[in-house]
Write a protein that holds these residues in place. Structure first.
Motif, PDB file in Angstrom:
ATOM      1  N   LYS A 295      26.670 -28.616 -47.151  1.00 55.98           N
ATOM      2  CA  LYS A 295      26.675 -27.739 -45.973  1.00 55.98           C
ATOM      3  C   LYS A 295      26.865 -26.281 -46.365  1.00 55.98           C
ATOM      4  O   LYS A 295      26.160 -25.400 -45.870  1.00 55.98           O
TER       5      LYS A 295
ATOM      6  N   SER B 166      34.868 -22.982 -36.198  1.00 57.66           N
ATOM      7  CA  SER B 166      34.753 -24.421 -36.395  1.00 57.66           C
ATOM      8  C   SER B 166      35.041 -24.713 -37.857  1.00 57.66           C
ATOM      9  O   SER B 166      34.774 -23.887 -38.735  1.00 57.66           O
TER      10      SER B 166
ATOM     11  N   ARG C 217      34.392 -27.531 -40.816  1.00 61.94           N
ATOM     12  CA  ARG C 217      33.574 -28.684 -41.186  1.00 61.94           C
ATOM     13  C   ARG C 217      33.879 -29.052 -42.626  1.00 61.94           C
ATOM     14  O   ARG C 217      34.068 -28.183 -43.470  1.00 61.94           O
TER      15      ARG C 217
ATOM     16  N   ASP D 200      35.226 -35.414 -39.300  1.00 60.28           N
ATOM     17  CA  ASP D 200      34.466 -34.795 -38.236  1.00 60.28           C
ATOM     18  C   ASP D 200      34.770 -33.303 -38.180  1.00 60.28           C
ATOM     19  O   ASP D 200      35.735 -32.820 -38.750  1.00 60.28           O
ATOM     20  N   THR D 201      33.941 -32.608 -37.439  1.00 57.32           N
ATOM     21  CA  THR D 201      34.131 -31.181 -37.223  1.00 57.32           C
ATOM     22  C   THR D 201      35.268 -30.941 -36.242  1.00 57.32           C
ATOM     23  O   THR D 201      35.462 -31.708 -35.312  1.00 57.32           O
TER      24      THR D 201
END
Length: 149
Positions: free
Chosen positions: A26, A94, A96, A108-109
């Motif tokens: 990511k 957020s 991640r 999970d986020t």
């Protein structure tokens, strides 16, 4: 240990797609998308080496990590014109997870990190929608409870 935090945003990125071992899938792809001009919100990636160092240091983070994260967060705040923890103009982020190899279901986020009893009022005022603000806060509490706790 070298650089621990790699920033991206506003068309600039410290990393690129070739750095998946260091930034995770990511992180490397977010950096690359930024470099090619896609509209990626600003952020930063903590390297996979931090996880390795954490265990090598007896479950302690490297000394330089806190300062690098603070600097990266300041860059995000400046870029978007909001402040993390600012009750009147809150920055929400957020979180991640990412690994060198994809590990579905690992974590999970967590969305809306930065909301609390004070900042939710600022979000309500800015959005003009109190229900939206408190629903966002509810979702943050649920995600945090599920993922972190």
């Amino acid at each position: 240990m070298s650089k621990l935090v790699y920033s991206f945003g506003a068309g600039l990125a410290d990393g690129d797609a070739t750095m998946k071992n260091l930034l995770g899938g990511k992180g490397a792809n977010l950096a690359e998308m930024n470099k090619i001009g896609l509209p990626v919100p600003p952020g930063f990636t903590i390297t996979t080496e931090v996880c390795t160092a954490f265990y090598a240091l007896g479950q302690k983070y490297p000394d330089a990590l806190a300062d690098e994260v603070k600097a990266a967060m300041t860059t995000v705040e400046t870029t978007v014109g909001k402040g993390f923890g600012d009750a009147g103009n809150p920055l929400l982020v957020s979180v991640r997870s990412g690994a060198r190899a994809s590990m579905p279901g690992m974590m999970d986020t967590v969305l809306n990190l930065g909301l609390n009893d004070e900042t939710v009022e600022g979000l309500a005022a800015q959005s003009g929608n109190r229900r939206f603000a408190f629903d966002s806060y509810r979702r943050f509490i649920q995600m945090y409870s599920n993922v972190v706790l």
